[in-house]
Design a protein around this motif. Structure first.
Motif: not given
Lengths: 382, 261
Positions: A1-26
């Motif tokens: 669903m589209d939660y109308q996140l701002t560009e900055e919020q998408q940036m924050i979410r994407d960075l958090a996801r990258a950390i989760a997948e690169d650093k936490v998952l392993p």
């Protein structure tokens, strides 16, 4: 669903996801197995400015809101609820300073948090859980100091935080109006850590006793005024509950994704199990619940960010609903995966263990329902 | 220490399709990423800068959208970014590409160290780094897995070879290409991403890089791609059975037929 996140919020979410997948998952399975604190991941999150998000700009932060925080907690929790908690508990420990700290206290604490130092919030005691007014820890004024004595229990980030917000009684005769909140720094003489708890889930996080034995804290570390301890605690929990909701949404999302992936791969009766309608309906129900929990969580966060004066009801609704969803969805993810889901080789049994705590801490879901009902009654009296 | 890092934006997929008519890569609909080997080059450059001071300039040749790759490098610590972009550069092989990049490095004012990834994910040649060094008449080391030290006008590097590694002293200025073993690239910070978003990307066209235009792009590229195709795998194996004597006789016969014996 589209939660109308701002560009900055998408940036924050994407960075958090990258950390989760690169650093936490392993490392998540190993951290869980060994009950090991994620020191390295917290450093990466600090270096990536994720601790700056909730700190105002004038204290070296980025001045973000509750929704920004929720996006980070959700993304990390999607991979590991335990790692996310070490981060979220820092927010919990920092909120009293954000809401009630004076200029000097903010200048002392917030820039360090922004740079990645951890914080903790210490309210619970052996005989003071849901009945927080029964706390026994005392703080007695003596010259320029308060002398704190007592033991706090089940404190997240115990032993790893730099700052602890501690609720202690300054006047026992006044009951809940006799409590006060203090900032206690990690290496203060008379302040030590007791036993580290062995937990069912969220095992990457550290949960310890805090022991205060004639611990002297300067008067300037008192937050607000004497007697404000419970108000500070309640306001803090109101503001942090959407974060627990976000943690629950993340755990549920992670469990849904694992179940979906498995159901597409697992062959039984000559076809992938996702071809069976019984499995499809379970996944459909899980997806609906996760989305509803996310929508309620974001709505509660946005209500707060929009400047609502009171938001206990909304925060409690999000926390209660999302954590019940996390427990159901994680349990169903194990069910969809059958015997595989029960094995530690797959992550969903951990997600099920991690989900349980979200129904219990920062106010049990029974207490949340009390809060919601009390607000309903109050609203109808107007 | 002034460092120039050569990066390239490539399709983020290992299943790259080729247009059978033009013999060029189909880039439409494929997510563009920074060539993974170049991310190690950027990280190593930023670490050299953090240890020795100086600046890190990232340089790429590509279409305007390659600016995104440069911004990604800025978000993890590069100081400035230059995009070399012009229709005149289109169709460049490794020789024309390295000629163009070398011209850009000269315009930057040279560098103490030029760092590139060992190869790109799409072209896979591994030639551009060494060729840039030849154009600039600089010493170079390929497949560097560690920079042991960087002082006294030289780098001491460990260079991967087939059965181990070599330790080389290489005087600066020089060019090195790096392998993934060299470091673990950092993730960007929020402040880094925001600053990179706002950063201005300097763009140089063919005319900014001198008037030897014949050496740019297709006209500067002796490599001609005549045809591209996936080699067909033909199974020609034959099992020889029977007793050992029969098998030997049959094998000798076969080898004679093939003209080997």
């Amino acid at each position: 669903m589209d939660y109308q996140l701002t560009e900055e919020q998408q940036m924050i979410r994407d960075l958090a996801r990258a950390i989760a997948e690169d650093k936490v998952l392993p490392v998540r399975a190993e951290l869980d197995e060994k009950e090991e604190f994620p020191t390295q991941i917290m450093k990466v999150m600090g270096d990536s400015d994720l601790f700056r998000v909730f700190v105002p700009e004038e204290y070296d932060g980025m001045g973000g809101g509750v929704l920004d925080e929720c996006l980070i907690i959700e993304e990390i929790s999607r991979v590991c609820g335990g790692v996310a908690l070490s981060y979220a508990a820092t927010l919990l420990g920092t909120i009293p300073v954000l809401l009630f700290g004076n200029e000097e206290q903010k200048k002392d604490v917030l820039p360090k948090i922004a740079a990645g130092a951890l914080a903790a919030f210490a309210l619970t005691e052996a005989s003071a859980g849901s009945d927080a007014s029964n706390i026994q820890t005392t703080a007695v004024k003596d010259g320029d100091d308060y002398v704190i004595n007592g033991t706090k229990q089940w404190i997240t980030n115990g032993g790893n935080a730099l700052f602890y917000t501690v609720i202690a009684m300054t006047d026992k005769d006044k009951g809940s109006r006799g409590a006060s909140a203090f900032i206690v720094e990690a290496d203060t003489p008379g302040f030590t850590y007791g036993k580290k708890e062995k937990k069912m889930g969220i095992r990457a996080s550290s949960t310890t006793e805090l022991i205060f034995d004639n611990c002297r804290v300067p008067v300037k570390n008192l937050l607000s005024k004497e007697g404000m301890g419970f108000i500070i605690a309640l306001k803090t929990l109101d503001l942090s509950r959407p974060g627990v909701a976000a943690q629950a949404v993340g755990i549920a999302q992670g469990a849904l994704e694992e179940a979906l992936k498995f159901a597409k791969e697992r062959q039984q009766g000559g076809q992938p199990v996702i071809q069976y309608q019984a499995v499809q309906h379970m996944l459909a129900d899980m997806a609906m619940q996760v989305e509803a929990a996310r929508a309620l969580t974001y709505a509660a966060a946005r209500t707060i960010d929009a400047g609502a004066k009171t938001y206990s009801k909304e925060a409690s609704m999000a926390k209660c609903f999302a954590s019940d969803v996390a427990m159901r969805v994680a349990t169903d993810a194990v069910q969809v995966m059958g015997g595989h889901g029960y094995m530690r080789e797959y992550p969903v049994e951990k997600m099920m263990r991690d989900a349980k705590i979200t129904q219990i801490y920062e106010g049990t879901n029974q207490i949340q329902r009390n809060v919601i009902a009390a607000n309903l009654i109050k609203e109808t009296l107007r | 220490m002034n460092i120039v890092v050569l990066i390239k934006q490539v399709p983020g997929s290992t299943e790259i399709k080729v247009d059978p008519k033009t013999n060029t890569l189909i880039r439409d609909g494929v997510e563009a990423i920074v060539n993974p080997f170049d991310t190690y080059a950027v990280e190593e450059a930023v670490r050299l800068k953090e240890a020795n001071g100086g600046t890190v300039t990232v340089l790429t040749m590509g279409p305007p959208q390659a600016a995104e790759a440069l911004k990604q490098a800025l978000s993890v610590g590069a100081d400035r970014a230059i995009l070399v972009s012009d229709r005149a550069f289109a169709g460049a092989d490794t020789l024309a590409t390295s000629f163009t990049l070398a011209a850009a490095i000269r315009k930057i004012g040279g560098a103490d160290v030029v760092i590139a990834g060992k190869q790109t994910l799409d072209g896979d040649t591994g030639q551009v780094g060494p060729e840039v060094a030849m154009h600039l008449k600089l010493p170079f080391a390929t497949y560097v897995k560690k920079i042991e030290s960087a002082d006294g006008g030289k780098l001491r590097v460990e260079r991967l070879v087939e059965d181990g590694y070599e330790v080389l002293d290489i005087p600066t200025p020089c060019v090195i290409t790096v392998v993934k073993e060299i470091n673990d690239p950092r993730l960007p910070s929020l402040r880094g991403i925001m600053a990179a978003k706002k950063a201005e990307i300097v763009t140089w066209s063919a005319s900014d890089l001198g008037d030897d235009v014949k050496r740019f792009g297709l006209s500067g590229s002796p490599t001609q791609v005549v045809e591209t195709y996936v080699p067909e795998r033909v199974k020609t194996g034959e099992m020889i059975t029977g007793t050992v004597e029969q098998q030997v006789d049959r094998l000798v016969e076969k080898l004679k037929e093939a003209g080997v014996l």
